[in-house]
Motif scaffolding. Structure first.
Motif, mmCIF file in Angstrom:
data_model
loop_
_atom_site.group_PDB
_atom_site.id
_atom_site.type_symbol
_atom_site.label_atom_id
_atom_site.label_comp_id
_atom_site.label_asym_id
_atom_site.label_seq_id
_atom_site.Cartn_x
_atom_site.Cartn_y
_atom_site.Cartn_z
ATOM 1 N N GLN A 11 0.827 -1.215 0.000
ATOM 2 C CA GLN A 11 0.000 0.000 0.000
ATOM 3 C C GLN A 11 0.861 1.264 0.000
ATOM 4 O O GLN A 11 0.517 2.263 -0.634
ATOM 5 C CB GLN A 11 -0.943 0.016 1.215
ATOM 6 C CG GLN A 11 -2.136 -0.930 1.079
ATOM 7 C CD GLN A 11 -2.908 -0.744 -0.229
ATOM 8 O OE1 GLN A 11 -3.232 0.367 -0.628
ATOM 9 N NE2 GLN A 11 -3.183 -1.853 -0.919
ATOM 10 N N PHE A 50 3.811 1.604 -1.333
ATOM 11 C CA PHE A 50 4.319 1.819 -2.686
ATOM 12 C C PHE A 50 3.198 2.312 -3.602
ATOM 13 O O PHE A 50 3.392 3.198 -4.431
ATOM 14 C CB PHE A 50 4.947 0.540 -3.254
ATOM 15 C CG PHE A 50 5.745 0.795 -4.502
ATOM 16 C CD1 PHE A 50 7.081 1.154 -4.425
ATOM 17 C CD2 PHE A 50 5.150 0.722 -5.758
ATOM 18 C CE1 PHE A 50 7.812 1.432 -5.573
ATOM 19 C CE2 PHE A 50 5.877 1.001 -6.908
ATOM 20 C CZ PHE A 50 7.211 1.348 -6.813
ATOM 21 N N ARG A 51 2.004 1.753 -3.416
ATOM 22 C CA ARG A 51 0.846 2.180 -4.213
ATOM 23 C C ARG A 51 0.587 3.678 -4.024
ATOM 24 O O ARG A 51 0.330 4.401 -4.996
ATOM 25 C CB ARG A 51 -0.384 1.381 -3.785
ATOM 26 C CG ARG A 51 -1.624 1.665 -4.621
ATOM 27 C CD ARG A 51 -2.883 1.079 -3.999
ATOM 28 N NE ARG A 51 -4.016 1.242 -4.883
ATOM 29 C CZ ARG A 51 -4.675 2.380 -5.052
ATOM 30 N NH1 ARG A 51 -4.310 3.465 -4.396
ATOM 31 N NH2 ARG A 51 -5.700 2.455 -5.900
ATOM 32 N N LEU A 80 2.875 5.786 -6.050
ATOM 33 C CA LEU A 80 2.497 5.778 -7.466
ATOM 34 C C LEU A 80 1.304 6.699 -7.700
ATOM 35 O O LEU A 80 1.276 7.467 -8.672
ATOM 36 C CB LEU A 80 2.190 4.338 -7.902
ATOM 37 C CG LEU A 80 1.762 4.106 -9.345
ATOM 38 C CD1 LEU A 80 2.787 4.649 -10.342
ATOM 39 C CD2 LEU A 80 1.545 2.604 -9.603
ATOM 40 N N VAL A 81 0.329 6.670 -6.797
ATOM 41 C CA VAL A 81 -0.838 7.558 -6.925
ATOM 42 C C VAL A 81 -0.377 9.013 -6.942
ATOM 43 O O VAL A 81 -0.812 9.804 -7.788
ATOM 44 C CB VAL A 81 -1.836 7.324 -5.760
ATOM 45 C CG1 VAL A 81 -2.905 8.425 -5.726
ATOM 46 C CG2 VAL A 81 -2.483 5.945 -5.881
ATOM 47 N N ARG A 82 0.523 9.338 -6.025
ATOM 48 C CA ARG A 82 0.999 10.727 -5.921
ATOM 49 C C ARG A 82 2.078 11.050 -6.957
ATOM 50 O O ARG A 82 2.560 12.175 -7.005
ATOM 51 C CB ARG A 82 1.606 10.964 -4.525
ATOM 52 C CG ARG A 82 0.621 10.872 -3.383
ATOM 53 C CD ARG A 82 1.117 11.676 -2.173
ATOM 54 N NE ARG A 82 2.481 11.312 -1.784
ATOM 55 C CZ ARG A 82 2.783 10.325 -0.917
ATOM 56 N NH1 ARG A 82 1.820 9.623 -0.362
ATOM 57 N NH2 ARG A 82 4.030 10.067 -0.611
ATOM 58 N N GLU A 83 2.482 10.049 -7.734
ATOM 59 C CA GLU A 83 3.576 10.206 -8.697
ATOM 60 C C GLU A 83 4.825 10.789 -8.031
ATOM 61 O O GLU A 83 5.492 11.666 -8.577
ATOM 62 C CB GLU A 83 3.126 11.052 -9.899
ATOM 63 C CG GLU A 83 1.875 10.475 -10.546
ATOM 64 C CD GLU A 83 1.597 10.988 -11.949
ATOM 65 O OE1 GLU A 83 2.391 11.806 -12.465
ATOM 66 O OE2 GLU A 83 0.591 10.548 -12.529
#
Lengths: 278, 278
Positions: A248, A250-251, A254-257
């Protein structure tokens, strides 16, 4: 020449048998399945075999139990009286907390039971997948109890090296089960969960090595591993939760770039993984 | 004898170069790093090499771009005018949606760009990890666009077989990126997350093959993979969520000690995984 009795000629037991025979031990095989005994005798994996433990046990200096963890107590209750005083019993069950101590508690005073865990195996079950090469370069763990003698520990350490294992180390029951919860049980849960994520048979012709590597152990002996997971339930749940939190985390990056933090996570995983190179 | 120019002599580009040279192609190497060019020339990986693409491109029948995805457009804008009309350009970027179409849009009318994806690689970066054996038995995917000619597709299919690849198949951009999101990107996220779950360097001497297999790709080129993840963000997030749900589902079974359902999950993963055996 020492005689080793091997109880349970599955992948692990039969691999032990083959390697021990190659090392010059006299090897006796015990299994409930007559076809397995015949297979082992015909192929010279054992010197002698029987479905009846009681007729072979009094010839053994060492008895190696390669049984499912929950079978071990029952087996010891039934057959320990057929062994000679001083017999060394080695057991290789994949978890120790709920296995080793109950077995020690019921054991005859003149027998010795030492818990070991060779960190190797095969994802397929049964004697036909036995392969003595699994021991080559493997890690080997001894999990001693207060009742264990220095003699037994010394013999077993040397035996592990004879088998071909690389590192022989010692852990407490608690350390062992925590380590196994992470390195072995969590990895099997991940592989099963990844394989079951969604239907994927149409992807076979596109796949590379990554997916094959991560799912090799998704081919799993469901009877044995369900038993192992339940015997180590609390630790495994905790390891699953820590892993899920890491996914989560790491996810979220990625969401926040968050490019820098993503790269840092990969730099960390790269550095950590390098230590595990053979 | 055809001449292939290889742009970017990293692990992939240099592996292509070595295999193509062994097959009898004339191979020209292009890289920004003079040391890399020298390494490639000295070891006979290429017939000729230069840091300046413009002096080699007009000798090429085929140009293979082994660049990071975001470099490709810039490179094409700068160098496409140095190529002969009819040159076939192959590009191997790991995602296609936000890469292939923009590159096609800027291309000269008399050049042809065909997207391919050989499903192989190495977790370490740089020419010294090049190995032509990565192509042996690998899957190879062609991702054609409306602008691609049958000639180019036929040549490339045959070239993939020459390289040593096993299956050559065709996918649309959308199918490719969905497949890659699951088989390749999700697996890398899992490996990184597992390696980062908690400190674990003290576990090296106990580990078996399972943990090594699941974390091999946690050694990762952070620059390239961060780029690839962001270019395929929506699909990857969806695959992470499906995987996380699958982990939680198995966790729930363990909490409830639902032995039958745990075994069913493992029977399913075993059956599915068997299809992926080589």
């Amino acid at each position: 020449m020492k005689t080793i009795g091997i109880v349970g000629l599955g992948v692990m037991g039969a691999s032990f048998a083959q390697r021990a025979k190659a090392l010059g031990y006299r090897v006796l095989g015990i299994d409930l399945d007559p076809d397995t005994i015949e297979y082992a005798v015909m192929r010279g994996m054992v010197d002698k075999g029987s479905t009846d433990a009681s007729i072979l046990l009094d010839q053994c200096d060492i008895v190696l139990l390669a049984l499912y963890p929950r079978q071990m107590q029952k087996w010891l209750l039934r057959y320990q009286h057929d062994m000679n005083p001083g017999t060394l019993i080695l057991e290789i069950s994949g978890v120790k907390s709920n296995v080793t101590q109950p077995a020690q508690a019921l054991l005859r005073d003149d027998l010795e039971l030492l818990s070991i865990h060779p960190m190797c195996g095969r994802e397929s079950r049964g004697i036909e997948f036995a392969d003595p090469a699994i021991f080559d370069q493997a890690n080997f763990i001894i999990i001693p109890q207060p009742s264990n003698s220095t003699n037994a520990i010394v013999f077993t350490s040397a035996f592990a090296k004879e088998l071909g294992c690389k590192n022989v180390s010692v852990l407490s029951v608690e350390e062992h089960d925590r380590m196994i919860g992470f390195l072995s049980q969590l990895t099997h849960v991940i592989a099963v969960a990844l394989m079951n994520t969604h239907e994927n048979s149409h992807l076979v012709e596109y796949t590379g090595d990554s997916f094959r590597d991560l799912t090799r152990i998704a081919k799993i002996n469901e009877d044995m591993w369900t038993e192992l997971f339940l015997l180590n339930k609390d630790i495994l749940l905790d390891e699953i939760d820590q892993f899920a939190a890491s996914v989560q985390q790491f996810r979220d990056l990625l969401v926040r770039e968050d490019v820098d933090a993503m790269k840092s996570a990969m730099v960390q995983s790269t550095a950590r993984r390098k230590k595990f190179d053979r």
